[in-house]
Design a protein around this motif. Sequence first.
Motif, PDB file in Angstrom:
ATOM      1  N   GLY A 262      -5.208  18.801 -27.006  1.00  0.00           N
ATOM      2  CA  GLY A 262      -6.160  18.511 -25.362  1.00  0.00           C
ATOM      3  C   GLY A 262      -5.584  19.050 -24.653  1.00  0.00           C
ATOM      4  N   ARG A 263      -3.826  19.120 -25.081  1.00  0.00           N
ATOM      5  CA  ARG A 263      -3.348  20.354 -23.936  1.00  0.00           C
ATOM      6  C   ARG A 263      -2.560  21.525 -24.754  1.00  0.00           C
ATOM      7  NH1 ARG A 263      -3.026  14.577 -24.543  1.00  0.00           N
ATOM      8  NH2 ARG A 263      -2.233  13.528 -23.210  1.00  0.00           N
TER       9      ARG A 263
ATOM     10  N   TYR B  29      -5.826  21.664 -20.047  1.00  0.00           N
ATOM     11  CA  TYR B  29      -6.061  20.389 -20.943  1.00  0.00           C
ATOM     12  C   TYR B  29      -7.391  19.588 -20.620  1.00  0.00           C
ATOM     13  CZ  TYR B  29      -5.688  17.661 -15.822  1.00  0.00           C
ATOM     14  OH  TYR B  29      -5.398  16.822 -15.039  1.00  0.00           O
ATOM     15  N   ASP B  30      -7.241  18.791 -21.248  1.00  0.00           N
ATOM     16  CA  ASP B  30      -8.976  17.951 -21.563  1.00  0.00           C
ATOM     17  C   ASP B  30      -8.643  17.045 -20.635  1.00  0.00           C
ATOM     18  OD1 ASP B  30     -11.428  16.922 -21.785  1.00  0.00           O
ATOM     19  OD2 ASP B  30     -10.433  16.786 -24.267  1.00  0.00           O
TER      20      ASP B  30
ATOM     21  N   ALA C 290     -12.798  10.988 -26.322  1.00  0.00           N
ATOM     22  CA  ALA C 290     -11.690  11.407 -25.286  1.00  0.00           C
ATOM     23  C   ALA C 290     -11.090  10.021 -26.013  1.00  0.00           C
ATOM     24  CB  ALA C 290     -12.821  11.236 -24.606  1.00  0.00           C
TER      25      ALA C 290
ATOM     26  N   TRP D 295      -8.680  20.594 -28.352  1.00  0.00           N
ATOM     27  CA  TRP D 295      -9.406  18.949 -27.438  1.00  0.00           C
ATOM     28  C   TRP D 295      -9.924  18.462 -28.885  1.00  0.00           C
ATOM     29  CZ3 TRP D 295     -12.418  20.167 -22.244  1.00  0.00           C
ATOM     30  CH2 TRP D 295     -11.641  21.395 -21.318  1.00  0.00           C
TER      31      TRP D 295
ATOM     32  N   TYR E 128      -8.220   9.765 -26.887  1.00  0.00           N
ATOM     33  CA  TYR E 128      -6.300  10.267 -26.682  1.00  0.00           C
ATOM     34  C   TYR E 128      -5.497   9.641 -26.740  1.00  0.00           C
ATOM     35  CZ  TYR E 128      -7.907  14.942 -25.834  1.00  0.00           C
ATOM     36  OH  TYR E 128      -8.837  15.878 -26.101  1.00  0.00           O
TER      37      TYR E 128
END
Length: 314
Positions: free
Chosen positions: A87-88, A219-220, A97, A93, A100
């Motif tokens: 995600g970075r 980043y996401d 979510a 990504w 993460y």
Amino acid sequence: MSVSANTVSAAPANSSAPGCSAVPRQRYVQCVNPRGLHRIAYTEWGDPANPRVLVCVHGLTRSGRDFDRVAAQLSDVYRVVCPDVAGRGLSDWLPDASRYAMPQYVADMVTLIARLDVETVDWFGTSMGGLIGMSLAGLPSTPIRKLLLNDVGPRIEPVALERIRSYVGQPVRFATLEEGIDHAALLAASFGPLTREEWRDINTPLLRRREDGAWEFRYDPGIAVPFAASTPESSAAGEALLWRLFEAIACPVFVVRGALSDLLSRETMTRMVERGQNVVSAEIAGVGHAPAFLDAEQIALARRFFLGESAAAS
């Protein structure tokens, strides 16, 4: 450092600095998540056949390029590997979510270490990167041989969490690259009194140009999802787990604290030295969260620890 619309070169961040003659290689490794596969990007410095490996892992919204100067300085001894956490940076990504979080990050790093084809690594983790290292080092049969925790511990102060929640994942756009660099420098002001060129070196890789010409962070924004979902109860349970993992770490640990840090308190650092098996600590004056490890004195601290000399007085 050259920048195109959507990529950042793998040239050294400060190639004019003493000891920064090494040239990194940009590489990728494929990892698995519950919904499929994703790629983790990493820069690799030094002899690719060197079995002595140092893994350097960045903070929440940062990238592996934060370690360019550390990597260049230590690549005479180590093969230095600096991943972009999922995600970075240049990494993919995640499709979900909610992933993460530590279990996914640790799994990705285990896959990366397997790619490197070594049995042990030393670990330099800043903030989130330190939490990942702590989580991995506390497991049975861990590959981590030495662990530097840069301004992080099992307890994260609530004021720091609120500060992070205030900006992470927020949609921001910048008219120019310079505007984005300045905004990132404002968010990271507690890193210390960096020069304009140093801010440019470490912040340029965080940004990318959109099709409409504006600039945005790479980043996401989804990395903020776990923060929004946390509760006082889940935070307390997470802290308790981290303390158990920390107390299980048998390898040498060096805790570095920015003397002005709002994330790692002096009390927590003292408890880490008392409760850990083999822990030393040091504070860096005039710096908050987290020391940038761009200047020679800070890099020398890391070098002395990893190369077996006395790093600090606890």
